[in-house]
Write a protein that holds these residues in place. Structure first.
Motif, PDB file in Angstrom:
ATOM      1  N   VAL A  78     -47.620 -28.057 -14.248  1.00  0.00           N
ATOM      2  CA  VAL A  78     -46.429 -26.535 -15.191  1.00  0.00           C
ATOM      3  C   VAL A  78     -47.126 -27.002 -16.630  1.00  0.00           C
ATOM      4  O   VAL A  78     -46.785 -28.233 -17.062  1.00  0.00           O
ATOM      5  N   ASN A  79     -46.871 -25.651 -17.838  1.00  0.00           N
ATOM      6  CA  ASN A  79     -47.349 -25.907 -18.908  1.00  0.00           C
ATOM      7  C   ASN A  79     -46.083 -26.241 -19.456  1.00  0.00           C
ATOM      8  O   ASN A  79     -45.248 -25.543 -19.435  1.00  0.00           O
ATOM      9  N   THR A  80     -45.723 -27.092 -20.656  1.00  0.00           N
ATOM     10  CA  THR A  80     -44.981 -27.810 -21.476  1.00  0.00           C
ATOM     11  C   THR A  80     -45.189 -28.037 -23.322  1.00  0.00           C
ATOM     12  O   THR A  80     -46.098 -28.640 -23.475  1.00  0.00           O
ATOM     13  N   LYS A  81     -43.986 -27.610 -24.137  1.00  0.00           N
ATOM     14  CA  LYS A  81     -44.029 -28.201 -25.757  1.00  0.00           C
ATOM     15  C   LYS A  81     -43.463 -29.244 -26.042  1.00  0.00           C
ATOM     16  O   LYS A  81     -43.870 -29.340 -26.517  1.00  0.00           O
ATOM     17  N   GLU A  82     -42.682 -29.193 -24.982  1.00  0.00           N
ATOM     18  CA  GLU A  82     -41.667 -30.385 -25.694  1.00  0.00           C
ATOM     19  C   GLU A  82     -42.066 -32.215 -24.482  1.00  0.00           C
ATOM     20  O   GLU A  82     -42.369 -31.438 -23.916  1.00  0.00           O
ATOM     21  N   THR A  83     -41.693 -32.879 -25.323  1.00  0.00           N
ATOM     22  CA  THR A  83     -41.792 -34.152 -24.476  1.00  0.00           C
ATOM     23  C   THR A  83     -40.233 -34.887 -24.191  1.00  0.00           C
ATOM     24  O   THR A  83     -39.825 -34.410 -25.283  1.00  0.00           O
ATOM     25  N   ILE A  84     -40.077 -35.933 -23.615  1.00  0.00           N
ATOM     26  CA  ILE A  84     -38.924 -36.870 -23.562  1.00  0.00           C
ATOM     27  C   ILE A  84     -39.271 -38.249 -23.516  1.00  0.00           C
ATOM     28  O   ILE A  84     -40.069 -38.548 -22.783  1.00  0.00           O
ATOM     29  N   LYS A  85     -38.149 -38.827 -24.220  1.00  0.00           N
ATOM     30  CA  LYS A  85     -38.643 -40.339 -23.907  1.00  0.00           C
ATOM     31  C   LYS A  85     -38.186 -40.637 -22.800  1.00  0.00           C
ATOM     32  O   LYS A  85     -36.450 -40.700 -22.737  1.00  0.00           O
ATOM     33  N   MET A  86     -38.259 -41.530 -21.689  1.00  0.00           N
ATOM     34  CA  MET A  86     -37.429 -41.833 -20.389  1.00  0.00           C
ATOM     35  C   MET A  86     -37.107 -43.152 -21.314  1.00  0.00           C
ATOM     36  O   MET A  86     -37.781 -43.760 -21.619  1.00  0.00           O
ATOM     37  N   GLU A  87     -35.859 -43.447 -20.266  1.00  0.00           N
ATOM     38  CA  GLU A  87     -35.635 -44.742 -20.554  1.00  0.00           C
ATOM     39  C   GLU A  87     -36.280 -45.904 -20.321  1.00  0.00           C
ATOM     40  O   GLU A  87     -36.179 -47.301 -20.778  1.00  0.00           O
ATOM     41  N   ASP A  88     -37.548 -46.282 -19.131  1.00  0.00           N
ATOM     42  CA  ASP A  88     -38.270 -47.232 -18.860  1.00  0.00           C
ATOM     43  C   ASP A  88     -39.262 -46.926 -20.325  1.00  0.00           C
ATOM     44  O   ASP A  88     -40.614 -47.999 -20.025  1.00  0.00           O
ATOM     45  N   GLY A  89     -39.291 -46.196 -21.485  1.00  0.00           N
ATOM     46  CA  GLY A  89     -40.031 -46.226 -22.526  1.00  0.00           C
ATOM     47  C   GLY A  89     -41.711 -45.024 -22.060  1.00  0.00           C
ATOM     48  O   GLY A  89     -42.334 -45.205 -23.285  1.00  0.00           O
ATOM     49  N   ARG A  90     -41.787 -44.830 -21.209  1.00  0.00           N
ATOM     50  CA  ARG A  90     -42.882 -43.911 -20.752  1.00  0.00           C
ATOM     51  C   ARG A  90     -42.171 -42.747 -21.879  1.00  0.00           C
ATOM     52  O   ARG A  90     -41.229 -42.214 -21.691  1.00  0.00           O
ATOM     53  N   LEU A 106     -42.915 -38.574 -21.441  1.00  0.00           N
ATOM     54  CA  LEU A 106     -43.041 -37.390 -20.766  1.00  0.00           C
ATOM     55  C   LEU A 106     -43.186 -35.995 -21.255  1.00  0.00           C
ATOM     56  O   LEU A 106     -42.147 -35.888 -22.087  1.00  0.00           O
ATOM     57  N   PRO A 107     -44.081 -34.771 -20.638  1.00  0.00           N
ATOM     58  CA  PRO A 107     -43.720 -33.997 -21.111  1.00  0.00           C
ATOM     59  C   PRO A 107     -41.912 -33.000 -20.442  1.00  0.00           C
ATOM     60  O   PRO A 107     -42.069 -33.756 -19.148  1.00  0.00           O
ATOM     61  N   LEU A 108     -41.721 -32.709 -21.039  1.00  0.00           N
ATOM     62  CA  LEU A 108     -40.321 -32.176 -20.701  1.00  0.00           C
ATOM     63  C   LEU A 108     -40.164 -30.553 -20.178  1.00  0.00           C
ATOM     64  O   LEU A 108     -40.641 -29.736 -20.929  1.00  0.00           O
ATOM     65  N   PHE A 109     -39.709 -30.056 -19.038  1.00  0.00           N
ATOM     66  CA  PHE A 109     -39.506 -29.036 -19.357  1.00  0.00           C
ATOM     67  C   PHE A 109     -38.364 -28.715 -18.294  1.00  0.00           C
ATOM     68  O   PHE A 109     -37.486 -29.308 -17.479  1.00  0.00           O
ATOM     69  N   LYS A 110     -37.627 -27.548 -18.748  1.00  0.00           N
ATOM     70  CA  LYS A 110     -35.814 -27.557 -18.646  1.00  0.00           C
ATOM     71  C   LYS A 110     -35.601 -26.365 -18.020  1.00  0.00           C
ATOM     72  O   LYS A 110     -36.509 -25.430 -17.279  1.00  0.00           O
ATOM     73  N   LEU A 111     -34.281 -26.708 -16.352  1.00  0.00           N
ATOM     74  CA  LEU A 111     -34.511 -25.615 -16.054  1.00  0.00           C
ATOM     75  C   LEU A 111     -33.584 -25.089 -15.810  1.00  0.00           C
ATOM     76  O   LEU A 111     -32.462 -25.919 -16.724  1.00  0.00           O
ATOM     77  N   GLU A 112     -33.023 -24.539 -15.697  1.00  0.00           N
ATOM     78  CA  GLU A 112     -31.330 -23.210 -15.727  1.00  0.00           C
ATOM     79  C   GLU A 112     -30.251 -23.700 -14.551  1.00  0.00           C
ATOM     80  O   GLU A 112     -29.079 -24.038 -14.533  1.00  0.00           O
ATOM     81  N   THR A 113     -31.572 -24.137 -13.467  1.00  0.00           N
ATOM     82  CA  THR A 113     -30.142 -25.040 -12.132  1.00  0.00           C
ATOM     83  C   THR A 113     -31.267 -25.862 -10.814  1.00  0.00           C
ATOM     84  O   THR A 113     -32.527 -25.462 -11.530  1.00  0.00           O
ATOM     85  N   THR A 114     -31.022 -26.599 -11.081  1.00  0.00           N
ATOM     86  CA  THR A 114     -30.916 -26.993 -10.034  1.00  0.00           C
ATOM     87  C   THR A 114     -30.376 -27.040  -8.880  1.00  0.00           C
ATOM     88  O   THR A 114     -29.746 -26.857  -8.539  1.00  0.00           O
TER      89      THR A 114
END
Length: 86
Positions: A29-41, A43-51
């Protein structure tokens, strides 16, 4: 297998916007945002309405649509006063 026709998968973090649930999986999936994970990685971030964590079917909070009777019963109640004319 043919070369150049398969997508390039990478790890992506998906976030449920309704409750903040996060999970990481491989996706193209194409993403524009990134997120910093707890382990330091990072990663690209994709936001979902429901899971599955927030969808009523999976959480057990789904309401039954047919709680006041079946379709036939609703029809009979609606047209009970009309009756048959002979």
């Amino acid at each position: 297998m043919k070369e150049g026709i398969h997508p390039e998968y990478r790890e992506v973090c998906f976030v449920d916007q309704s409750n903040g649930f996060k999970f990481v999986t491989r996706s193209c999936v194409n993403t524009k945002e990134t997120i910093k994970m707890e382990d330091g990685r990072e990663l690209p971030l994709f936001k979902l309405e429901t899971t599955s964590e927030s969808h009523p079917f999976y959480t057990g909070t789904q309401k039954s649509v047919d709680s006041l009777g079946g379709r036939v019963e609703k029809f009979r109640n609606k047209f009970a006063r009309v009756g048959l004319k002979k």
